[in-house]
Scaffold this motif. Structure first.
Motif, short mmCIF file in Angstrom:
data_model
loop_
_atom_site.label_atom_id
_atom_site.label_comp_id
_atom_site.label_asym_id
_atom_site.label_seq_id
_atom_site.Cartn_x
_atom_site.Cartn_y
_atom_site.Cartn_z
N LEU A 28 16.36 -1.06 6.49
CA LEU A 28 17.53 -1.62 5.77
C LEU A 28 18.12 -2.50 6.99
N PHE A 29 18.19 -3.79 6.87
CA PHE A 29 19.01 -4.68 7.73
C PHE A 29 20.30 -5.30 6.96
N GLU A 30 21.42 -4.77 7.51
CA GLU A 30 22.63 -4.66 6.85
C GLU A 30 23.89 -4.78 7.81
N TYR A 31 24.67 -5.75 7.36
CA TYR A 31 26.00 -5.99 8.15
C TYR A 31 27.01 -4.74 7.94
N ASP A 32 27.05 -4.24 6.89
CA ASP A 32 28.03 -3.21 6.60
C ASP A 32 27.56 -1.92 7.26
N CYS A 68 20.34 -6.12 1.12
CA CYS A 68 20.13 -5.84 -0.05
C CYS A 68 20.54 -4.27 -0.24
N PRO A 69 21.34 -3.52 0.12
CA PRO A 69 21.34 -2.18 0.09
C PRO A 69 21.27 -1.67 -1.10
N THR A 70 21.43 -2.00 -2.22
CA THR A 70 21.48 -1.55 -3.47
C THR A 70 20.06 -0.95 -3.87
N LEU A 71 19.12 -1.70 -3.05
CA LEU A 71 17.80 -1.08 -3.59
C LEU A 71 17.19 0.18 -2.80
N TYR A 72 17.88 0.36 -1.53
CA TYR A 72 17.42 1.56 -0.67
C TYR A 72 17.35 2.67 -1.20
N LYS A 73 18.40 3.15 -2.04
CA LYS A 73 18.32 4.77 -2.40
C LYS A 73 16.99 4.78 -3.40
N ARG A 74 16.86 3.86 -4.19
CA ARG A 74 15.95 4.31 -5.30
C ARG A 74 14.37 3.95 -4.74
N LEU A 75 14.45 3.06 -3.70
CA LEU A 75 13.13 2.82 -3.11
C LEU A 75 12.70 3.86 -2.23
N LYS A 76 13.74 4.54 -1.54
CA LYS A 76 13.38 5.82 -0.91
C LYS A 76 12.73 6.97 -1.72
N GLU A 77 13.33 6.85 -2.99
CA GLU A 77 12.73 8.12 -4.05
C GLU A 77 11.30 7.74 -4.42
N GLU A 78 11.00 6.46 -4.96
CA GLU A 78 9.77 5.98 -5.23
C GLU A 78 8.78 5.67 -4.34
N ALA A 79 9.17 5.25 -3.15
CA ALA A 79 8.09 5.08 -2.08
C ALA A 79 8.18 5.88 -0.99
N VAL A 80 7.90 7.04 -1.39
CA VAL A 80 8.18 8.48 -0.26
C VAL A 80 7.25 8.29 1.04
N GLU A 94 0.67 -1.12 -0.10
CA GLU A 94 -0.04 0.05 0.08
C GLU A 94 0.99 1.33 0.13
N PRO A 95 0.15 2.48 -0.34
CA PRO A 95 1.07 3.64 -0.50
C PRO A 95 1.93 4.15 0.90
N ASN A 96 1.46 3.55 2.10
CA ASN A 96 1.88 3.87 3.51
C ASN A 96 2.59 2.76 3.84
N GLY A 97 2.98 1.53 2.80
CA GLY A 97 3.24 0.28 3.41
C GLY A 97 4.74 0.13 4.09
N LYS A 98 5.16 -0.89 4.74
CA LYS A 98 6.32 -0.96 5.70
C LYS A 98 6.95 -2.15 4.92
N ILE A 99 8.19 -1.82 4.38
CA ILE A 99 9.34 -2.66 3.67
C ILE A 99 10.34 -2.81 4.47
N ALA A 100 10.90 -4.13 4.45
CA ALA A 100 12.24 -4.33 4.98
C ALA A 100 13.19 -4.97 3.90
N LEU A 101 14.36 -4.33 3.92
CA LEU A 101 15.45 -4.87 3.07
C LEU A 101 16.50 -5.44 3.78
N VAL A 102 16.78 -6.88 3.61
CA VAL A 102 17.58 -7.59 4.40
C VAL A 102 18.85 -7.85 3.29
#
Length: 219
Positions: free
Chosen positions: A107-111, A89-101, A79-87
Protein backbone atom coordinates in the motif's frame (compact mmCIF):
# COMPACT_ATOMS: atom_id res chain seq x y z
CA UNK A 1 -20.90 46.11 43.10
CA UNK A 2 -20.68 42.74 44.77
CA UNK A 3 -17.73 40.40 44.45
CA UNK A 4 -17.81 37.91 41.58
CA UNK A 5 -16.22 34.55 42.25
CA UNK A 6 -14.04 32.80 39.70
CA UNK A 7 -16.65 30.05 39.43
CA UNK A 8 -19.10 32.49 37.87
CA UNK A 9 -16.83 32.84 34.82
CA UNK A 10 -16.56 29.10 34.15
CA UNK A 11 -19.03 27.93 31.48
CA UNK A 12 -21.07 24.88 32.37
CA UNK A 13 -22.07 22.13 29.96
CA UNK A 14 -25.59 20.80 29.69
CA UNK A 15 -26.15 17.16 30.58
CA UNK A 16 -26.70 16.32 26.89
CA UNK A 17 -23.54 18.09 25.75
CA UNK A 18 -21.49 16.45 28.49
CA UNK A 19 -22.80 13.01 27.53
CA UNK A 20 -21.98 13.62 23.87
CA UNK A 21 -18.47 14.74 24.80
CA UNK A 22 -17.92 11.66 26.93
CA UNK A 23 -19.10 9.41 24.08
CA UNK A 24 -16.71 11.19 21.70
CA UNK A 25 -13.74 10.62 23.99
CA UNK A 26 -14.74 6.99 24.47
CA UNK A 27 -14.92 6.49 20.69
CA UNK A 28 -11.50 8.07 20.26
CA UNK A 29 -10.02 5.78 22.93
CA UNK A 30 -11.50 2.73 21.19
CA UNK A 31 -9.99 3.81 17.86
CA UNK A 32 -6.63 4.35 19.50
CA UNK A 33 -6.87 0.89 21.03
CA UNK A 34 -7.65 -0.60 17.61
CA UNK A 35 -4.59 1.03 16.09
CA UNK A 36 -2.43 -0.47 18.81
CA UNK A 37 -3.60 -4.03 18.24
CA UNK A 38 -0.90 -6.11 16.60
CA UNK A 39 -0.35 -9.73 15.81
CA UNK A 40 2.64 -11.86 16.72
CA UNK A 41 4.65 -10.24 13.91
CA UNK A 42 4.04 -6.75 15.21
CA UNK A 43 1.73 -5.90 12.31
CA UNK A 44 -1.79 -4.60 12.84
CA UNK A 45 -4.68 -6.98 12.28
CA UNK A 46 -6.47 -5.41 9.28
CA UNK A 47 -9.96 -6.65 10.11
CA UNK A 48 -9.86 -5.20 13.61
CA UNK A 49 -9.06 -1.64 12.56
CA UNK A 50 -11.55 0.98 11.39
CA UNK A 51 -10.27 4.10 9.65
CA UNK A 52 -12.52 7.10 9.19
CA UNK A 53 -12.26 9.27 6.09
CA UNK A 54 -10.05 12.33 6.45
CA UNK A 55 -11.60 14.85 4.10
CA UNK A 56 -8.64 17.18 4.54
CA UNK A 57 -6.63 14.49 2.75
CA UNK A 58 -9.41 14.15 0.16
CA UNK A 59 -10.27 10.65 1.39
CA UNK A 60 -13.57 9.15 0.25
CA UNK A 61 -14.00 5.45 0.97
CA UNK A 62 -15.61 3.07 -1.53
CA UNK A 63 -18.92 1.47 -0.62
CA UNK A 64 -18.93 -2.24 0.21
CA UNK A 65 -20.14 -3.37 -3.23
CA UNK A 66 -17.36 -1.43 -4.94
CA UNK A 67 -14.75 -2.92 -2.61
CA UNK A 68 -16.01 -6.46 -3.23
CA UNK A 69 -16.20 -5.98 -6.99
CA UNK A 70 -12.76 -4.41 -7.35
CA UNK A 71 -11.14 -6.98 -5.07
CA UNK A 72 -12.68 -9.83 -7.07
CA UNK A 73 -11.38 -8.33 -10.30
CA UNK A 74 -7.92 -7.70 -8.86
CA UNK A 75 -7.57 -11.26 -7.58
CA UNK A 76 -8.59 -12.70 -10.96
CA UNK A 77 -6.16 -10.40 -12.78
CA UNK A 78 -3.03 -11.86 -11.16
CA UNK A 79 -1.56 -15.28 -10.49
CA UNK A 80 -2.19 -16.84 -7.04
CA UNK A 81 1.21 -15.58 -5.87
CA UNK A 82 1.06 -12.29 -7.76
CA UNK A 83 2.38 -8.91 -6.68
CA UNK A 84 -0.14 -6.09 -6.27
CA UNK A 85 0.42 -2.38 -5.58
CA UNK A 86 -2.33 -0.15 -4.22
CA UNK A 87 -1.59 3.53 -4.76
CA UNK A 88 -3.70 5.96 -2.72
CA UNK A 89 -6.60 3.48 -2.43
CA UNK A 90 -6.38 2.11 1.13
CA UNK A 91 -10.06 1.07 1.16
CA UNK A 92 -9.13 -2.03 -0.81
CA UNK A 93 -6.30 -3.22 1.39
CA UNK A 94 -8.16 -5.12 4.11
CA UNK A 95 -10.42 -7.16 1.81
CA UNK A 96 -7.59 -7.82 -0.61
CA UNK A 97 -5.43 -9.22 2.20
CA UNK A 98 -8.28 -11.62 3.03
CA UNK A 99 -8.90 -12.76 -0.53
CA UNK A 100 -5.38 -12.79 -1.99
CA UNK A 101 -3.71 -14.63 0.87
CA UNK A 102 -0.71 -15.77 -1.17
CA UNK A 103 -0.17 -12.49 -2.98
CA UNK A 104 2.30 -9.78 -2.05
CA UNK A 105 0.34 -6.58 -1.47
CA UNK A 106 1.88 -3.17 -0.91
CA UNK A 107 0.00 0.00 0.00
CA UNK A 108 1.52 3.29 -1.17
CA UNK A 109 -0.22 5.94 0.91
CA UNK A 110 0.31 9.45 2.30
CA UNK A 111 -1.78 8.89 5.45
CA UNK A 112 0.60 7.62 8.12
CA UNK A 113 -2.23 5.96 10.05
CA UNK A 114 -1.83 3.05 7.63
CA UNK A 115 1.75 2.48 8.76
CA UNK A 116 0.22 0.02 11.24
CA UNK A 117 0.24 -2.43 8.34
CA UNK A 118 3.98 -2.79 8.78
CA UNK A 119 6.09 -3.68 5.76
CA UNK A 120 3.01 -3.61 3.52
CA UNK A 121 2.91 0.18 3.96
CA UNK A 122 5.07 2.55 1.94
CA UNK A 123 4.84 6.27 2.68
CA UNK A 124 3.91 7.91 -0.61
CA UNK A 125 3.40 11.51 -1.71
CA UNK A 126 2.22 11.94 -5.29
CA UNK A 127 4.18 15.20 -5.44
CA UNK A 128 7.35 13.07 -5.34
CA UNK A 129 6.26 10.29 -7.73
CA UNK A 130 9.61 8.52 -7.95
CA UNK A 131 10.56 8.70 -4.29
CA UNK A 132 10.22 4.92 -4.16
CA UNK A 133 12.66 2.11 -3.52
CA UNK A 134 14.43 1.29 -6.79
CA UNK A 135 13.98 -2.43 -6.15
CA UNK A 136 10.23 -1.93 -6.76
CA UNK A 137 10.64 -0.64 -10.31
CA UNK A 138 8.64 -2.86 -12.73
CA UNK A 139 8.02 -5.15 -9.76
CA UNK A 140 4.22 -5.47 -9.62
CA UNK A 141 1.94 -7.58 -11.80
CA UNK A 142 -0.89 -5.12 -11.23
CA UNK A 143 -1.00 -1.53 -9.98
CA UNK A 144 -4.31 -0.06 -8.82
CA UNK A 145 -4.47 3.67 -8.15
CA UNK A 146 -7.00 6.27 -7.04
CA UNK A 147 -5.33 9.72 -7.08
CA UNK A 148 -6.55 11.88 -4.19
CA UNK A 149 -7.27 14.99 -6.28
CA UNK A 150 -9.00 15.60 -9.61
CA UNK A 151 -6.22 17.70 -11.09
CA UNK A 152 -3.90 17.33 -14.05
CA UNK A 153 -0.86 17.58 -11.79
CA UNK A 154 -2.06 14.85 -9.42
CA UNK A 155 -2.99 12.38 -12.16
CA UNK A 156 0.16 13.09 -14.17
CA UNK A 157 2.44 12.44 -11.21
CA UNK A 158 0.44 9.42 -10.07
CA UNK A 159 0.73 8.04 -13.61
CA UNK A 160 4.51 8.35 -13.36
CA UNK A 161 4.39 6.24 -10.19
CA UNK A 162 2.12 3.67 -11.81
CA UNK A 163 4.41 3.29 -14.82
CA UNK A 164 7.40 2.94 -12.51
CA UNK A 165 5.85 0.21 -10.37
CA UNK A 166 4.07 -1.97 -12.89
CA UNK A 167 5.30 -4.68 -15.21
CA UNK A 168 2.38 -3.84 -17.49
CA UNK A 169 -1.18 -3.89 -16.12
CA UNK A 170 -2.82 -0.96 -14.36
CA UNK A 171 -6.27 -0.03 -13.08
CA UNK A 172 -7.17 3.58 -12.38
CA UNK A 173 -10.19 4.87 -10.46
CA UNK A 174 -10.80 8.58 -10.81
CA UNK A 175 -13.30 11.22 -11.91
CA UNK A 176 -14.87 11.02 -15.35
CA UNK A 177 -13.42 14.45 -16.12
CA UNK A 178 -9.96 12.87 -16.15
CA UNK A 179 -10.79 10.39 -18.93
CA UNK A 180 -8.95 12.16 -21.75
CA UNK A 181 -5.82 12.66 -19.65
CA UNK A 182 -5.92 9.04 -18.44
CA UNK A 183 -6.02 7.83 -22.03
CA UNK A 184 -3.21 10.15 -23.07
CA UNK A 185 -0.91 9.34 -20.14
CA UNK A 186 -1.51 5.62 -19.69
CA UNK A 187 -3.50 4.54 -22.80
CA UNK A 188 -6.41 3.52 -20.61
CA UNK A 189 -9.98 2.77 -21.61
CA UNK A 190 -13.09 3.18 -19.50
CA UNK A 191 -14.49 0.04 -17.86
CA UNK A 192 -18.20 -0.72 -17.73
CA UNK A 193 -18.00 -0.93 -13.94
CA UNK A 194 -18.29 2.42 -12.16
CA UNK A 195 -17.03 2.65 -8.54
CA UNK A 196 -19.30 4.15 -5.88
CA UNK A 197 -18.51 5.70 -2.50
CA UNK A 198 -19.98 5.45 1.00
CA UNK A 199 -20.70 9.17 0.87
CA UNK A 200 -21.98 9.99 -2.59
CA UNK A 201 -19.64 12.30 -4.47
CA UNK A 202 -20.87 15.08 -6.70
CA UNK A 203 -18.32 14.11 -9.35
CA UNK A 204 -19.02 11.22 -11.71
CA UNK A 205 -16.48 8.48 -10.95
CA UNK A 206 -15.11 5.96 -13.44
CA UNK A 207 -12.75 3.00 -13.61
CA UNK A 208 -10.10 2.67 -16.34
CA UNK A 209 -7.64 -0.06 -17.32
CA UNK A 210 -5.13 -1.01 -20.01
CA UNK A 211 -6.44 -4.59 -20.23
CA UNK A 212 -9.88 -6.24 -20.16
CA UNK A 213 -10.58 -5.63 -16.47
CA UNK A 214 -14.34 -5.92 -17.06
CA UNK A 215 -13.83 -9.57 -18.03
CA UNK A 216 -12.11 -10.15 -14.69
CA UNK A 217 -14.98 -8.46 -12.84
CA UNK A 218 -17.56 -10.66 -14.54
CA UNK A 219 -15.76 -14.00 -14.35
Amino acid sequence: MGDISDDDDVPTLSAGTLKALQEFYKEQEEKESQLNQTNENGVAKPNEIVFNEDWQLSQFWYDSNTVETLVRGIVKSVEPNGKIALVSCPTLYKRLKEEAVNCEIKLFEYDKRFSVFGNDFHLYDYKSPLDIDKSLSSYFDLVVADPPFLSEECLTKTAITMKYLTKQNVVLCTGAVMAELAQRLLHLKKCEFEPKHQNNLANEFWCFSNFDFDAMLKS
